[in-house]
Design an enzyme around this catalytic site. Structure first.
Site, short mmCIF file in Angstrom:
data_model
loop_
_atom_site.label_atom_id
_atom_site.label_comp_id
_atom_site.label_asym_id
_atom_site.label_seq_id
_atom_site.Cartn_x
_atom_site.Cartn_y
_atom_site.Cartn_z
N SER A 1 23.86 71.00 31.51
CA SER A 1 24.49 70.52 32.74
C SER A 1 23.44 70.22 33.81
O SER A 1 23.52 69.21 34.52
CB SER A 1 25.49 71.55 33.26
OG SER A 1 24.86 72.81 33.48
N HIS B 1 42.73 68.07 36.03
CA HIS B 1 43.81 68.54 35.16
C HIS B 1 44.42 69.74 35.87
O HIS B 1 43.71 70.60 36.37
CB HIS B 1 43.27 68.94 33.79
CG HIS B 1 44.31 69.41 32.81
ND1 HIS B 1 45.54 68.78 32.68
CD2 HIS B 1 44.31 70.42 31.91
CE1 HIS B 1 46.24 69.40 31.74
NE2 HIS B 1 45.52 70.40 31.27
N GLU C 1 50.48 59.08 28.31
CA GLU C 1 50.10 60.28 27.56
C GLU C 1 50.41 60.15 26.06
O GLU C 1 50.19 61.09 25.31
CB GLU C 1 50.83 61.51 28.12
CG GLU C 1 50.53 61.80 29.58
CD GLU C 1 49.09 62.23 29.84
OE1 GLU C 1 48.33 62.37 28.87
OE2 GLU C 1 48.73 62.42 31.02
N GLU D 1 46.57 56.37 25.42
CA GLU D 1 45.35 57.13 25.13
C GLU D 1 44.99 57.14 23.65
O GLU D 1 43.87 57.50 23.28
CB GLU D 1 45.47 58.56 25.64
CG GLU D 1 45.31 58.70 27.13
CD GLU D 1 44.94 60.12 27.53
OE1 GLU D 1 43.82 60.55 27.21
OE2 GLU D 1 45.78 60.79 28.14
#
Length: 492
Positions: free
Chosen positions: A78, A132, A389, A393
């Site tokens: 990261s 999310h 959804e 996707e």
């Protein structure tokens, strides 16, 4: 903490599930201006964290990354991603206190720890963002009341968020404001500016709710997006090899087949996907799809019910507490499947051959999309959310299988999606193997469907049924906002 959704009364639940408004492009005339001049700190630099940050910076926003001291000291992935891309990096204590907006883009299981660590450091009247809503809805996280809580949820993997932005476009996006945390009434303005900064406003934005996003997202990823592709890959490969097909050819047909057939899905829905078949094959695919619906329909609705009730989340969080024992065991088992270990095939498979020799796969896609869409809508989720959804996707997830089979799919998706995928595929795989595979006919998989006489009335009825399913009707409308969609490369 208690599951937030389960604390609501029935009226509130229905209201939150039904939040879905397709926003006019004129509503984004100010683009990202509301956030310009403000300090935005992203926590987490994975796929979503890095790529959203790159887009936001290119849109003129002030972006930096807050990482744990050990990630910085040990120069973990990261840290390397953030610094190699020229971002300012610091500890929570160094960056959070001056942030106007803190965006939490860490994995779901880390959210509660992140909130506990950053909330005491956040200045009064600042904002906190998610991509999310699991932590808010399923965990029931309570955020300090002076903090505005928003969500911007791109409907694709982080890499696609960046690639579409670089093309001057974007990906469809859901935005929401947590009704318990909008003290100054600025939540929508913050979410709109954030979405515009990622490019989402150019592809279409749905104003939704944390609840609707979570329940629909969990349903899509568990069933059609991941679970059905995993189950289908395993049983189709095993069937091809059992029928004497070259294992290498079988592996390539499955690995790249999902991507190829769903590219048609992306451009023109189930209608275009089915139109790529001969009339004989189309009728057979339609028949197979109906059989699959009968076999798996109960499982789709069970997953939807378990998601709405909170049973799924409770089960998964129990596995978190058990050091992901089930998740790791299922991941290991997937790696040992025959499909995952199929040899490489160097021959060429034409685009049309994927359709002609993959009628069963096409039937699985059709049945899976329609079942997932119908289950969501029956549970109070609006058609627009259900479309994004399920059908929308699917090509993006299929593309991950094309790269490195099921391993890549399960690496790219979240741990939450991966856990749900296994719950579904572990049940769906033996059902398909028992109820569908033994009844296949010549031409259903691995070779073209033999030509048979097709009468006009039957063909017209099948075409009407395909084109008039609600997922096709809403899909035609929503794809109108995405006329510049990039074509996913189809393998040869």
């Amino acid at each position: 903490m208690a599951n937030y959704f389960n604390t609501l009364n029935l009226r509130q639940k229905l209201d939150q599930l039904g939040r879905c408004r397709f926003m006019d492009r004129e509503e984004f005339a100010d683009e990202a201006n509301f956030l310009k001049g403000k300090k935005i700190v992203i926590v987490g630099c994975g796929a979503q964290g890095l790529n959203q940050g790159l887009n936001m910076r290119d849109s003129g926003l002030d972006i930096s990354y807050a990482l744990r001291p050990e990630a910085i000291a040990e120069k973990r992935a990261s840290f390397q991603r953030a610094t190699e891309n020229g971002f300012k990096v610091g500890t929570y204590e160094e960056l959070i206190p001056t942030a106007d907006l803190v965006v939490n883009l860490t994995p779901d299981k880390q959210h509660s720890k992140v909130v506990a660590d950053v909330m005491p450091l956040m200045k009064k009247d600042s904002a906190f963002g998610y991509s999310h809503g699991f932590n808010i809805v399923e965990v029931g996280e309570e955020i300090r009341k002076d903090i505005t809580v928003v969500m911007v949820a791109p409907k694709c993997p982080g890499t696609e968020v960046r690639e579409e932005y670089k093309r001057g476009f974007g990906v469809p996006t859901l935005i929401a404001v947590h009704p318990e945390n909008d003290p100054k009434g600025e939540g929508l303005a913050i979410a709109k500016a954030w979405a515009a900064a990622t490019g989402g406003h150019k592809a279409g934005v749905l104003e939704s709710s944390f609840v609707a996003e979570v329940k629909s997202d969990l349903m899509g990823e568990q069933t059609i997006l991941c679970g059905m592709l995993q189950a289908g890959s395993i049983v189709c490969y095993d069937k091809l090899v059992a029928d004497g097909k070259d294992p290498a050819y079988a592996g390539k047909l499955i690995q790249y087949g999902w991507e190829t057939i769903t590219e048609a899905l992306k451009q023109g829905g189930i209608t275009l996907m089915m139109d790529r078949l001969s009339n004989s094959a189309k009728l057979r695919a339609f028949e197979l799809a109906e059989q699959i619906k009968k076999s798996l329909g109960f499982l789709y609705y069970k997953h939807m019910d378990d998601i709405v009730s909170g049973h799924f989340s409770a089960t998964m969080m129990a596995d978190w507490e058990n050091d992901d024992k089930d998740l790791f065991a299922w991941r290991e088992a997937t790696g040992k499947t025959a499909f995952e270990n199929a040899p490489k095939y160097d021959g060429k498979i034409s685009e049309q051959e994927y359709f002609d020799n993959g009628v069963l796969m096409i039937a699985m896609v059709k049945a899976g999309v329609e079942l997932a869409f119908d289950a969501m809508v029956a549970s109070g989720i609006y058609e627009e959310s259900a479309y994004y959804e399920s059908l929308h996707e699917l090509p993006l997830i299929a593309n991950t299988i094309a790269r490195k089979r099921l391993y890549e799919m399960n690496v790219v998706i979240s741990d939450t999606a991966e856990y749900g995928n296994y719950l579904f595929s572990n049940v769906a795989t033996p059902i398909l193997a028992k109820e569908i595979i033994p009844n296949l006919q010549k031409g259903d998989l691995g070779e073209p469907t033999p030509a048979v006489e097709v009468d006009n009335i039957t063909l017209r009825a099948v075409n009407d049924a395909i084109r008039n399913h609600p997922v096709e009707l809403i899909g035609q409308e929503l794809r109108g906002y995405m006329t510049d969609m990039k074509r996913i490369a189809v393998a040869g």
